[in-house]
Write a protein that holds these residues in place. Sequence first.
Motif, PDB file in Angstrom:
ATOM      1  N   SER A  76       0.968  -1.310   0.042  1.00  0.00           N
ATOM      2  CA  SER A  76      -0.041  -0.055   0.099  1.00  0.00           C
ATOM      3  C   SER A  76       1.032   1.327  -0.081  1.00  0.00           C
ATOM      4  O   SER A  76       2.018   1.285   0.248  1.00  0.00           O
ATOM      5  CB  SER A  76      -0.798   0.018   1.151  1.00  0.00           C
ATOM      6  OG  SER A  76      -0.029   0.077   2.351  1.00  0.00           O
ATOM      7  N   GLY A  77       0.230   2.313  -0.265  1.00  0.00           N
ATOM      8  CA  GLY A  77       0.885   3.680  -0.264  1.00  0.00           C
ATOM      9  C   GLY A  77       1.634   3.865   1.441  1.00  0.00           C
ATOM     10  O   GLY A  77       2.570   4.315   1.415  1.00  0.00           O
ATOM     11  N   GLN A  78       0.539   3.419   2.311  1.00  0.00           N
ATOM     12  CA  GLN A  78       1.120   3.612   3.941  1.00  0.00           C
ATOM     13  C   GLN A  78       2.363   2.730   3.896  1.00  0.00           C
ATOM     14  O   GLN A  78       3.377   3.225   4.578  1.00  0.00           O
ATOM     15  CB  GLN A  78       0.027   3.022   4.540  1.00  0.00           C
ATOM     16  CG  GLN A  78      -1.020   4.021   4.970  1.00  0.00           C
ATOM     17  CD  GLN A  78      -0.840   5.209   5.386  1.00  0.00           C
ATOM     18  OE1 GLN A  78      -0.907   6.222   4.881  1.00  0.00           O
ATOM     19  NE2 GLN A  78      -0.488   5.302   6.694  1.00  0.00           N
ATOM     20  N   TYR A 102      -1.204  13.986   3.616  1.00  0.00           N
ATOM     21  CA  TYR A 102      -2.281  12.952   3.856  1.00  0.00           C
ATOM     22  C   TYR A 102      -2.733  12.517   5.195  1.00  0.00           C
ATOM     23  O   TYR A 102      -1.405  12.401   5.879  1.00  0.00           O
ATOM     24  CB  TYR A 102      -1.930  11.895   2.766  1.00  0.00           C
ATOM     25  CG  TYR A 102      -2.728  10.410   3.103  1.00  0.00           C
ATOM     26  CD1 TYR A 102      -4.396  10.746   3.010  1.00  0.00           C
ATOM     27  CD2 TYR A 102      -2.394   9.536   3.438  1.00  0.00           C
ATOM     28  CE1 TYR A 102      -5.122   9.706   3.091  1.00  0.00           C
ATOM     29  CE2 TYR A 102      -3.114   8.220   3.760  1.00  0.00           C
ATOM     30  CZ  TYR A 102      -4.547   8.496   3.699  1.00  0.00           C
ATOM     31  OH  TYR A 102      -5.284   7.396   3.848  1.00  0.00           O
ATOM     32  N   GLU A 145       4.984  15.844   0.425  1.00  0.00           N
ATOM     33  CA  GLU A 145       4.431  15.485  -0.605  1.00  0.00           C
ATOM     34  C   GLU A 145       4.472  16.749  -1.736  1.00  0.00           C
ATOM     35  O   GLU A 145       4.477  17.670  -1.399  1.00  0.00           O
ATOM     36  CB  GLU A 145       2.765  15.355  -0.453  1.00  0.00           C
ATOM     37  CG  GLU A 145       2.584  14.096   0.610  1.00  0.00           C
ATOM     38  CD  GLU A 145       1.030  14.025   1.171  1.00  0.00           C
ATOM     39  OE1 GLU A 145       0.056  14.715   0.364  1.00  0.00           O
ATOM     40  OE2 GLU A 145       0.784  13.326   1.940  1.00  0.00           O
ATOM     41  N   ASP A 174       6.579  12.193  -1.820  1.00  0.00           N
ATOM     42  CA  ASP A 174       5.380  11.291  -1.902  1.00  0.00           C
ATOM     43  C   ASP A 174       4.676  12.074  -3.102  1.00  0.00           C
ATOM     44  O   ASP A 174       4.311  13.085  -3.207  1.00  0.00           O
ATOM     45  CB  ASP A 174       4.431  11.463  -0.789  1.00  0.00           C
ATOM     46  CG  ASP A 174       3.172  10.607  -1.131  1.00  0.00           C
ATOM     47  OD1 ASP A 174       2.713  10.579  -2.218  1.00  0.00           O
ATOM     48  OD2 ASP A 174       2.357  10.335  -0.187  1.00  0.00           O
ATOM     49  N   THR A 176       2.233  10.839  -5.052  1.00  0.00           N
ATOM     50  CA  THR A 176       0.917  10.277  -5.386  1.00  0.00           C
ATOM     51  C   THR A 176       0.063  11.078  -6.173  1.00  0.00           C
ATOM     52  O   THR A 176      -0.624  10.540  -7.176  1.00  0.00           O
ATOM     53  CB  THR A 176       0.152   9.923  -4.057  1.00  0.00           C
ATOM     54  OG1 THR A 176       0.900   9.069  -3.380  1.00  0.00           O
ATOM     55  CG2 THR A 176      -1.045   9.214  -4.216  1.00  0.00           C
ATOM     56  N   SER A 195       1.398   6.177  -3.475  1.00  0.00           N
ATOM     57  CA  SER A 195       0.301   5.481  -3.351  1.00  0.00           C
ATOM     58  C   SER A 195      -0.044   4.906  -4.450  1.00  0.00           C
ATOM     59  O   SER A 195      -0.734   5.908  -5.371  1.00  0.00           O
ATOM     60  CB  SER A 195      -0.758   5.788  -2.680  1.00  0.00           C
ATOM     61  OG  SER A 195      -2.217   5.084  -2.665  1.00  0.00           O
ATOM     62  N   THR A 197      -2.456   2.993  -5.533  1.00  0.00           N
ATOM     63  CA  THR A 197      -3.814   2.853  -5.248  1.00  0.00           C
ATOM     64  C   THR A 197      -4.495   4.076  -6.111  1.00  0.00           C
ATOM     65  O   THR A 197      -5.533   3.846  -6.390  1.00  0.00           O
ATOM     66  CB  THR A 197      -4.229   3.053  -3.637  1.00  0.00           C
ATOM     67  OG1 THR A 197      -3.082   2.277  -3.032  1.00  0.00           O
ATOM     68  CG2 THR A 197      -5.538   2.445  -3.613  1.00  0.00           C
ATOM     69  N   LYS A 198      -3.846   5.090  -6.243  1.00  0.00           N
ATOM     70  CA  LYS A 198      -4.417   6.333  -6.923  1.00  0.00           C
ATOM     71  C   LYS A 198      -4.378   6.219  -8.234  1.00  0.00           C
ATOM     72  O   LYS A 198      -4.665   5.213  -9.104  1.00  0.00           O
ATOM     73  CB  LYS A 198      -3.846   7.307  -6.083  1.00  0.00           C
ATOM     74  CG  LYS A 198      -3.895   7.360  -4.483  1.00  0.00           C
ATOM     75  CD  LYS A 198      -5.562   7.383  -4.147  1.00  0.00           C
ATOM     76  CE  LYS A 198      -5.721   6.630  -2.765  1.00  0.00           C
ATOM     77  NZ  LYS A 198      -4.492   6.863  -1.682  1.00  0.00           N
ATOM     78  N   GLY A 208      -1.862  -0.652  -3.605  1.00  0.00           N
ATOM     79  CA  GLY A 208      -0.363  -0.994  -3.729  1.00  0.00           C
ATOM     80  C   GLY A 208       0.322   0.505  -3.451  1.00  0.00           C
ATOM     81  O   GLY A 208      -0.139   1.543  -3.433  1.00  0.00           O
ATOM     82  N   ILE A 364      -9.035   8.899  -3.937  1.00  0.00           N
ATOM     83  CA  ILE A 364      -8.361   9.900  -4.972  1.00  0.00           C
ATOM     84  C   ILE A 364      -7.822   9.084  -6.178  1.00  0.00           C
ATOM     85  O   ILE A 364      -7.547   7.877  -6.041  1.00  0.00           O
ATOM     86  CB  ILE A 364      -7.592  10.978  -4.548  1.00  0.00           C
ATOM     87  CG1 ILE A 364      -6.371  10.322  -4.004  1.00  0.00           C
ATOM     88  CG2 ILE A 364      -8.301  11.949  -3.256  1.00  0.00           C
ATOM     89  CD1 ILE A 364      -5.167  11.320  -3.850  1.00  0.00           C
TER      90      ILE A 364
HETATM   91  N1  PLP Z   1      -0.122   9.337   0.067  1.00  0.00           N
HETATM   92  C1  PLP Z   1      -1.136   9.950  -0.192  1.00  0.00           C
HETATM   93  C2  PLP Z   1      -0.565  11.381  -0.844  1.00  0.00           C
HETATM   94  C3  PLP Z   1      -2.289   9.360  -0.155  1.00  0.00           C
HETATM   95  O1  PLP Z   1      -3.449  10.202  -0.655  1.00  0.00           O
HETATM   96  C4  PLP Z   1      -2.551   8.126   0.154  1.00  0.00           C
HETATM   97  C5  PLP Z   1      -4.029   7.500   0.362  1.00  0.00           C
HETATM   98  O2  PLP Z   1      -4.915   8.209   0.158  1.00  0.00           O
HETATM   99  C6  PLP Z   1      -1.811   7.653   0.716  1.00  0.00           C
HETATM  100  C7  PLP Z   1      -0.206   8.185   0.642  1.00  0.00           C
HETATM  101  C8  PLP Z   1      -1.802   6.114   1.438  1.00  0.00           C
HETATM  102  O3  PLP Z   1      -1.843   5.264   0.398  1.00  0.00           O
HETATM  103  P1  PLP Z   1      -2.675   3.778   0.561  1.00  0.00           P
HETATM  104  O4  PLP Z   1      -4.251   4.052   0.731  1.00  0.00           O
HETATM  105  O5  PLP Z   1      -2.466   3.237  -0.687  1.00  0.00           O
HETATM  106  O6  PLP Z   1      -2.044   3.031   1.684  1.00  0.00           O
END
Ligand code: PLP
Length: 422
Positions: A76-78, A102, A145, A174, A176, A195, A197-198, A208, A364
Amino acid sequence: MALHAGWRADPSTGSVAVPIHQTTSYQFRDTDHASALFALQEAGNIYTRIMNPTTDVLEKRVAALDGGVAGLAVASGQASSALALQTLAKAGDNVVSSTALYGGTWNLFANTLRDQGIDVRFVDPADPENFRRASDDRTRAYYAETLPNPKLEVFPIAEVASIGRSLGIPLIMDNTAAPLLCRPLDHGAAVVVYSATKYLGGHGTSIGGVIVDGGNFDWEAAGDRQPALNSPDPSYHGTAWTQAVKGLGPVAYIMRARTVLLRDLGAAISPFNAFQILQGVETLALRMPRHCENAARVATWLAERAGVSRVIYPSQQSGEARKRAERYLKGGYGGLVGFELAGGVESGRKFIDSLKLLYHVANIGDARSLAIHPASTTHSQLDAEAQLATGVSPGYVRLSIGLEHIDDILADLDQALTVAGA
Ligand code: PLP
């Protein structure tokens, strides 16, 4: 690169699409081969918690897009932000981070990493020198970010990266919200996290994350400032990573992230998710301009609406924030738009509840347009002061503008704003 980097065709089957290698393990040729792999004397697959051929293509492709030397895809992004920092910092060390984050990253930094002994110091990014002022001998990284929502004020990447470089401190960005629009490594950042995921995945199907190593930071020259890469690592044969990987190129950072942090903490991405995100990346260069174009139209349209008291979007900014947007974003200002309703929280809620086309979700970067009220959702675990520091006022609404026809997006916003009395 989005279509071709890291892959041509499967050598044994000719498969053009990247195969999903749904396997945990890989047959070793013999015991010598197995020990060479474990000793990092030979590159190859050992176990899917630390590498996988499908994931490998995603890693190579995202690294290529960002101009990095290697990537590491994670669950994940986390996980990408946690591992990016834990690769360098341990208990007793500190990291200096921008306040514009975030909400999930804020929680990770302000609570979980602090509980683990890593002190994350938050500074206002408006003045890059704040990063230098907050640094001391135990500062191992800077973090920010590129296009932080909700403030959407672009971070001064080159300014902070160069302060860090003068002290032996890498900047981790970051990116993202701004893939392709910004390549933070070109401006001096050492590491990029996503992330996936976005926008990279782009279709709201798969969680992811990706870490990209710029290969542009001299960890060895940083010496005592970066002990995680320069002193013997008891968890890997007493290896000092800068020495151990010398023959492989400037990959000490990403090798430690993979073979120590990912190995031990286990936040592996599934091969299926890696495949899904790769599918998304293939159309990223088509999707990002459309996200940007639609979002810019929405921002202009909202700015003319009487019941909207403020629109948050780079095109609406002036002064230093606007200059940074022009300097660091190429080809558009991104797909995220924020606005405040004159009617405050109540009209914000009415607006969200009246949407018909836009989805009300926490995500997002989906192909579909999305909306949320951060103060009561994504940022609700932060106290009021921390909410304001990250840019969330009570009446703030965040939109993630998708790929629909602009007329359909505006029609839905129009009817929902009308119900909300705006
Ligand atoms: N970084 C940013 C800028 C995000 O917007 C997000 C999630 O919304 C994350 C990190 C965390 O990503 P994830 O939800 O894939 O764990």
